[in-house]
Design a protein around this motif. Sequence first.
Motif, PDB file in Angstrom:
ATOM      1  N   SER A  59       0.804  -1.219   0.000  1.00 46.18           N
ATOM      2  CA  SER A  59       0.000   0.000   0.000  1.00 46.18           C
ATOM      3  C   SER A  59       0.838   1.271   0.000  1.00 46.18           C
ATOM      4  O   SER A  59       0.401   2.310  -0.475  1.00 46.18           O
ATOM      5  N   GLY A  60       2.026   1.191   0.570  1.00 47.06           N
ATOM      6  CA  GLY A  60       2.855   2.386   0.689  1.00 47.06           C
ATOM      7  C   GLY A  60       2.472   3.259   1.866  1.00 47.06           C
ATOM      8  O   GLY A  60       2.959   4.380   1.992  1.00 47.06           O
ATOM      9  N   PHE A  61       1.587   2.765   2.728  1.00 44.60           N
ATOM     10  CA  PHE A  61       1.143   3.533   3.891  1.00 44.60           C
ATOM     11  C   PHE A  61       1.531   2.825   5.175  1.00 44.60           C
ATOM     12  O   PHE A  61       1.457   1.609   5.264  1.00 44.60           O
ATOM     13  N   CYS A  62       1.900   3.596   6.172  1.00 43.50           N
ATOM     14  CA  CYS A  62       1.925   3.068   7.519  1.00 43.50           C
ATOM     15  C   CYS A  62       0.672   3.637   8.194  1.00 43.50           C
ATOM     16  O   CYS A  62       0.046   4.557   7.661  1.00 43.50           O
ATOM     17  N   PRO A  63       0.251   3.092   9.327  1.00 48.22           N
ATOM     18  CA  PRO A  63      -1.049   3.471   9.884  1.00 48.22           C
ATOM     19  C   PRO A  63      -1.251   4.966  10.142  1.00 48.22           C
ATOM     20  O   PRO A  63      -2.310   5.501   9.820  1.00 48.22           O
ATOM     21  N   PRO A 117       0.171   7.935   8.831  1.00 52.47           N
ATOM     22  CA  PRO A 117      -0.082   8.733   7.630  1.00 52.47           C
ATOM     23  C   PRO A 117      -1.327   8.292   6.863  1.00 52.47           C
ATOM     24  O   PRO A 117      -1.963   9.108   6.192  1.00 52.47           O
ATOM     25  N   ALA A 118      -1.693   7.020   6.962  1.00 50.90           N
ATOM     26  CA  ALA A 118      -2.920   6.572   6.293  1.00 50.90           C
ATOM     27  C   ALA A 118      -4.133   7.280   6.884  1.00 50.90           C
ATOM     28  O   ALA A 118      -5.036   7.701   6.157  1.00 50.90           O
ATOM     29  N   LEU A 119      -4.164   7.429   8.209  1.00 48.26           N
ATOM     30  CA  LEU A 119      -5.298   8.120   8.836  1.00 48.26           C
ATOM     31  C   LEU A 119      -5.328   9.595   8.441  1.00 48.26           C
ATOM     32  O   LEU A 119      -6.404  10.167   8.262  1.00 48.26           O
ATOM     33  N   VAL A 120      -4.161  10.195   8.273  1.00 46.54           N
ATOM     34  CA  VAL A 120      -4.115  11.571   7.781  1.00 46.54           C
ATOM     35  C   VAL A 120      -4.666  11.614   6.355  1.00 46.54           C
ATOM     36  O   VAL A 120      -5.427  12.516   5.997  1.00 46.54           O
ATOM     37  N   GLY A 121      -4.289  10.626   5.542  1.00 52.46           N
ATOM     38  CA  GLY A 121      -4.798  10.558   4.179  1.00 52.46           C
ATOM     39  C   GLY A 121      -6.301  10.380   4.126  1.00 52.46           C
ATOM     40  O   GLY A 121      -6.974  10.944   3.256  1.00 52.46           O
ATOM     41  N   VAL A 122      -6.850   9.611   5.074  1.00 54.11           N
ATOM     42  CA  VAL A 122      -8.307   9.454   5.151  1.00 54.11           C
ATOM     43  C   VAL A 122      -8.947  10.815   5.407  1.00 54.11           C
ATOM     44  O   VAL A 122      -9.930  11.193   4.759  1.00 54.11           O
ATOM     45  N   GLY A 123      -8.373  11.563   6.353  1.00 59.96           N
ATOM     46  CA  GLY A 123      -8.905  12.892   6.661  1.00 59.96           C
ATOM     47  C   GLY A 123      -8.821  13.841   5.482  1.00 59.96           C
ATOM     48  O   GLY A 123      -9.648  14.742   5.344  1.00 59.96           O
ATOM     49  N   ALA A 124      -7.828  13.630   4.617  1.00 57.48           N
ATOM     50  CA  ALA A 124      -7.670  14.483   3.442  1.00 57.48           C
ATOM     51  C   ALA A 124      -8.519  13.992   2.272  1.00 57.48           C
ATOM     52  O   ALA A 124      -8.531  14.624   1.221  1.00 57.48           O
ATOM     53  N   TYR A 127      -8.134  11.084   0.615  1.00 57.14           N
ATOM     54  CA  TYR A 127      -7.333  10.347  -0.357  1.00 57.14           C
ATOM     55  C   TYR A 127      -7.827   8.904  -0.407  1.00 57.14           C
ATOM     56  O   TYR A 127      -7.730   8.159   0.574  1.00 57.14           O
ATOM     57  N   LEU A 128      -8.401   8.490  -1.527  1.00 58.33           N
ATOM     58  CA  LEU A 128      -9.056   7.194  -1.654  1.00 58.33           C
ATOM     59  C   LEU A 128      -8.140   6.003  -1.353  1.00 58.33           C
ATOM     60  O   LEU A 128      -8.551   5.083  -0.631  1.00 58.33           O
ATOM     61  N   PRO A 129      -6.897   5.951  -1.856  1.00 60.56           N
ATOM     62  CA  PRO A 129      -6.056   4.803  -1.504  1.00 60.56           C
ATOM     63  C   PRO A 129      -5.791   4.691   0.000  1.00 60.56           C
ATOM     64  O   PRO A 129      -5.730   3.593   0.543  1.00 60.56           O
ATOM     65  N   ALA A 130      -5.662   5.815   0.671  1.00 66.21           N
ATOM     66  CA  ALA A 130      -5.463   5.776   2.123  1.00 66.21           C
ATOM     67  C   ALA A 130      -6.720   5.266   2.812  1.00 66.21           C
ATOM     68  O   ALA A 130      -6.640   4.532   3.805  1.00 66.21           O
ATOM     69  N   THR A 131      -7.869   5.636   2.304  1.00 65.68           N
ATOM     70  CA  THR A 131      -9.128   5.166   2.870  1.00 65.68           C
ATOM     71  C   THR A 131      -9.256   3.655   2.704  1.00 65.68           C
ATOM     72  O   THR A 131      -9.651   2.952   3.643  1.00 65.68           O
ATOM     73  N   MET A 183      -7.068  -2.105   7.212  1.00 65.22           N
ATOM     74  CA  MET A 183      -6.385  -2.164   8.505  1.00 65.22           C
ATOM     75  C   MET A 183      -7.376  -2.438   9.631  1.00 65.22           C
ATOM     76  O   MET A 183      -7.135  -3.293  10.484  1.00 65.22           O
ATOM     77  N   VAL A 184      -8.497  -1.743   9.630  1.00 65.42           N
ATOM     78  CA  VAL A 184      -9.506  -1.952  10.663  1.00 65.42           C
ATOM     79  C   VAL A 184     -10.072  -3.367  10.558  1.00 65.42           C
ATOM     80  O   VAL A 184     -10.265  -4.041  11.571  1.00 65.42           O
TER      81      VAL A 184
END
Length: 102
Positions: free
Chosen positions: A56-60, A62-69, A71-75, A81-82
């Motif tokens: 994925s290229g995400f750690c948990p 920054p992924a949550l920050v991406g969700v807030g922004a 960003y679909l891949p982070a979501t 993850m959940v």
Amino acid sequence: ALVMGGAIGVAAPAYALARRQGATWLGMPVLPETKGPIDSPLLVGSIIFGIGWGLSGFCPGPALVGVGAGYLPATAFAIAMVFGMEAYEWLMSERVRQLERQ
């Protein structure tokens, strides 16, 4: 590397001081002994975590920050993850139930 170096530089003296003084927080030791055996659940979990991070290229965090922004891949990663955390809790509760039946 600079962020990690800065964090280590701040945390190391604080941990050393807490260890010397036997510090507690909310009645619990600041530095609980958490070392346990390196067993198959630890190894399998580490491998799964590494594969997910690598794919994925995400750690948990920054992924949550991406969700807030938005960003679909982070979501998508955060949802997976959940799901993984819930699957782990379900599997462990099943193991506990099996042990209680014995």
